[in-house]
Design a protein around this motif. Structure first.
Motif, PDB file in Angstrom:
ATOM      1  N   LYS A  96       1.536   6.842   6.879  1.00 41.45           N
ATOM      2  CA  LYS A  96       0.601   6.281   7.848  1.00 41.45           C
ATOM      3  C   LYS A  96      -0.328   5.358   7.068  1.00 41.45           C
ATOM      4  O   LYS A  96      -0.770   5.698   5.970  1.00 41.45           O
ATOM      5  CB  LYS A  96      -0.195   7.409   8.497  1.00 41.45           C
ATOM      6  CG  LYS A  96      -1.126   6.992   9.588  1.00 41.45           C
ATOM      7  CD  LYS A  96      -1.808   8.232  10.164  1.00 41.45           C
ATOM      8  CE  LYS A  96      -2.602   7.900  11.381  1.00 41.45           C
ATOM      9  NZ  LYS A  96      -3.244   9.117  11.932  1.00 41.45           N
ATOM     10  N   TYR A  97      -0.613   4.188   7.623  1.00 40.71           N
ATOM     11  CA  TYR A  97      -1.458   3.247   6.899  1.00 40.71           C
ATOM     12  C   TYR A  97      -2.444   2.573   7.839  1.00 40.71           C
ATOM     13  O   TYR A  97      -2.200   2.441   9.030  1.00 40.71           O
ATOM     14  CB  TYR A  97      -0.619   2.204   6.151  1.00 40.71           C
ATOM     15  CG  TYR A  97       0.056   1.175   7.016  1.00 40.71           C
ATOM     16  CD1 TYR A  97      -0.495  -0.089   7.193  1.00 40.71           C
ATOM     17  CD2 TYR A  97       1.255   1.445   7.671  1.00 40.71           C
ATOM     18  CE1 TYR A  97       0.116  -1.045   7.985  1.00 40.71           C
ATOM     19  CE2 TYR A  97       1.871   0.500   8.454  1.00 40.71           C
ATOM     20  CZ  TYR A  97       1.306  -0.740   8.612  1.00 40.71           C
ATOM     21  OH  TYR A  97       1.911  -1.678   9.393  1.00 40.71           O
ATOM     22  N   PHE A  98      -3.575   2.172   7.253  1.00 39.51           N
ATOM     23  CA  PHE A  98      -4.582   1.384   7.952  1.00 39.51           C
ATOM     24  C   PHE A  98      -4.841   0.147   7.104  1.00 39.51           C
ATOM     25  O   PHE A  98      -5.222   0.254   5.951  1.00 39.51           O
ATOM     26  CB  PHE A  98      -5.879   2.182   8.141  1.00 39.51           C
ATOM     27  CG  PHE A  98      -5.712   3.325   9.096  1.00 39.51           C
ATOM     28  CD1 PHE A  98      -5.746   3.115  10.468  1.00 39.51           C
ATOM     29  CD2 PHE A  98      -5.514   4.613   8.620  1.00 39.51           C
ATOM     30  CE1 PHE A  98      -5.596   4.170  11.343  1.00 39.51           C
ATOM     31  CE2 PHE A  98      -5.353   5.667   9.494  1.00 39.51           C
ATOM     32  CZ  PHE A  98      -5.398   5.443  10.861  1.00 39.51           C
ATOM     33  N   TYR A  99      -4.628  -1.001   7.708  1.00 40.57           N
ATOM     34  CA  TYR A  99      -4.753  -2.261   6.973  1.00 40.57           C
ATOM     35  C   TYR A  99      -6.026  -2.981   7.373  1.00 40.57           C
ATOM     36  O   TYR A  99      -6.332  -3.139   8.546  1.00 40.57           O
ATOM     37  CB  TYR A  99      -3.543  -3.157   7.262  1.00 40.57           C
ATOM     38  CG  TYR A  99      -3.650  -4.513   6.632  1.00 40.57           C
ATOM     39  CD1 TYR A  99      -3.536  -4.663   5.258  1.00 40.57           C
ATOM     40  CD2 TYR A  99      -3.875  -5.648   7.404  1.00 40.57           C
ATOM     41  CE1 TYR A  99      -3.636  -5.905   4.671  1.00 40.57           C
ATOM     42  CE2 TYR A  99      -3.975  -6.897   6.821  1.00 40.57           C
ATOM     43  CZ  TYR A  99      -3.855  -7.016   5.452  1.00 40.57           C
ATOM     44  OH  TYR A  99      -3.960  -8.244   4.872  1.00 40.57           O
ATOM     45  N   ASN A 100      -6.746  -3.411   6.360  1.00 36.15           N
ATOM     46  CA  ASN A 100      -7.901  -4.281   6.539  1.00 36.15           C
ATOM     47  C   ASN A 100      -7.735  -5.402   5.517  1.00 36.15           C
ATOM     48  O   ASN A 100      -7.638  -5.125   4.315  1.00 36.15           O
ATOM     49  CB  ASN A 100      -9.207  -3.505   6.303  1.00 36.15           C
ATOM     50  CG  ASN A 100     -10.432  -4.335   6.603  1.00 36.15           C
ATOM     51  OD1 ASN A 100     -10.368  -5.558   6.730  1.00 36.15           O
ATOM     52  ND2 ASN A 100     -11.564  -3.655   6.705  1.00 36.15           N
ATOM     53  N   PRO A 101      -7.693  -6.648   5.949  1.00 37.24           N
ATOM     54  CA  PRO A 101      -7.417  -7.738   5.011  1.00 37.24           C
ATOM     55  C   PRO A 101      -8.413  -7.847   3.861  1.00 37.24           C
ATOM     56  O   PRO A 101      -8.075  -8.348   2.799  1.00 37.24           O
ATOM     57  CB  PRO A 101      -7.476  -9.003   5.870  1.00 37.24           C
ATOM     58  CG  PRO A 101      -7.532  -8.573   7.273  1.00 37.24           C
ATOM     59  CD  PRO A 101      -7.886  -7.133   7.311  1.00 37.24           C
ATOM     60  N   ASP A 102      -9.632  -7.352   4.059  1.00 40.97           N
ATOM     61  CA  ASP A 102     -10.662  -7.496   3.037  1.00 40.97           C
ATOM     62  C   ASP A 102     -10.724  -6.317   2.070  1.00 40.97           C
ATOM     63  O   ASP A 102     -11.448  -6.374   1.077  1.00 40.97           O
ATOM     64  CB  ASP A 102     -12.034  -7.662   3.708  1.00 40.97           C
ATOM     65  CG  ASP A 102     -12.048  -8.860   4.649  1.00 40.97           C
ATOM     66  OD1 ASP A 102     -11.343  -9.844   4.358  1.00 40.97           O
ATOM     67  OD2 ASP A 102     -12.750  -8.792   5.677  1.00 40.97           O
ATOM     68  N   GLN A 103     -10.003  -5.233   2.368  1.00 40.17           N
ATOM     69  CA  GLN A 103     -10.066  -4.021   1.545  1.00 40.17           C
ATOM     70  C   GLN A 103      -8.651  -3.569   1.201  1.00 40.17           C
ATOM     71  O   GLN A 103      -7.688  -3.973   1.851  1.00 40.17           O
ATOM     72  CB  GLN A 103     -10.781  -2.906   2.313  1.00 40.17           C
ATOM     73  CG  GLN A 103     -12.202  -3.230   2.690  1.00 40.17           C
ATOM     74  CD  GLN A 103     -12.788  -2.142   3.583  1.00 40.17           C
ATOM     75  OE1 GLN A 103     -12.133  -1.183   3.939  1.00 40.17           O
ATOM     76  NE2 GLN A 103     -14.051  -2.319   3.943  1.00 40.17           N
ATOM     77  N   PRO A 104      -8.535  -2.686   0.209  1.00 36.69           N
ATOM     78  CA  PRO A 104      -7.207  -2.120  -0.073  1.00 36.69           C
ATOM     79  C   PRO A 104      -6.727  -1.283   1.119  1.00 36.69           C
ATOM     80  O   PRO A 104      -7.516  -0.682   1.833  1.00 36.69           O
ATOM     81  CB  PRO A 104      -7.440  -1.234  -1.294  1.00 36.69           C
ATOM     82  CG  PRO A 104      -8.718  -1.702  -1.892  1.00 36.69           C
ATOM     83  CD  PRO A 104      -9.527  -2.270  -0.772  1.00 36.69           C
ATOM     84  N   THR A 105      -5.451  -1.265   1.323  1.00 35.69           N
ATOM     85  CA  THR A 105      -4.871  -0.523   2.441  1.00 35.69           C
ATOM     86  C   THR A 105      -4.991   0.968   2.180  1.00 35.69           C
ATOM     87  O   THR A 105      -4.788   1.445   1.056  1.00 35.69           O
ATOM     88  CB  THR A 105      -3.389  -0.907   2.616  1.00 35.69           C
ATOM     89  OG1 THR A 105      -3.311  -2.330   2.713  1.00 35.69           O
ATOM     90  CG2 THR A 105      -2.802  -0.286   3.847  1.00 35.69           C
TER      91      THR A 105
END
Length: 164
Positions: free
Chosen positions: A142-151
């Motif tokens: 399961k992953y949460f992606y934020n372009p400004d932070q590490p996944t």
């Protein structure tokens, strides 16, 4: 005498014409059979292609590339770069001394667990293939992606296979 020569030439030319006609007719029948066989083969290939296309479509149903709702989570313009960035983050974890931390087994048989294939199911789940020597398996992440932070990655479940 002159009439006999013309008569023999006429008969001889009729025989040659008859032989050429018969030969051409046989060649034409042979070519028609070849064309008919080729048409049957083309039809078989078309049916096989349709079947494979349907199977591929069914297989890709659960993938990020075919899921418009999941793609809306990402920016359409940077979807490919975002997916590549997440894939690189997962594969970069392979270089840790203890192996990839997304695989909860640690080192097995003095070999660290390494993820080698990554498939995005949607905007929240990834399935990955890992191995450690003769032992291999799959992990659901399961992953949460934020372009400004590490996944942020979380292992949901693993399946372990051993070769016998």
């Amino acid at each position: 005498m002159r009439h006999k020569v013309f008569f023999y030439l006429f008969v001889f030319s009729i025989l040659i014409i008859a032989l050429l006609y018969n030969t051409n007719r046989n060649m034409m029948k042979s070519e028609e059979k070849k064309i008919e066989i080729a048409h049957k083969r083309i039809e078989i290939v078309r049916d096989s292609l349709k079947l494979v296309s349907k199977e591929l479509s069914d297989a890709k149903y659960f993938s990020l590339g075919y899921n418009d709702d999941a793609q809306e989570y990402f920016n359409y313009k940077t979807l490919d770069q975002d997916v590549d960035k997440i894939r690189e983050e997962i594969l970069a974890l392979n270089h840790l001394e203890t192996g990839n931390p997304l695989v909860p087994y640690g080192a097995m048989n003095d070999q660290k667990c390494v993820i080698n294939k990554v498939q995005f199911i949607n905007h929240r789940w990834i399935i990955a293939d890992f191995y450690a020597g003769a032992i291999h398996g799959e992990v659901l992440i399961k992953y949460f992606y934020n372009p400004d932070q590490p996944t942020n990655f979380t292992t949901i479940e693993t399946v372990l296979y051993s070769t016998q």
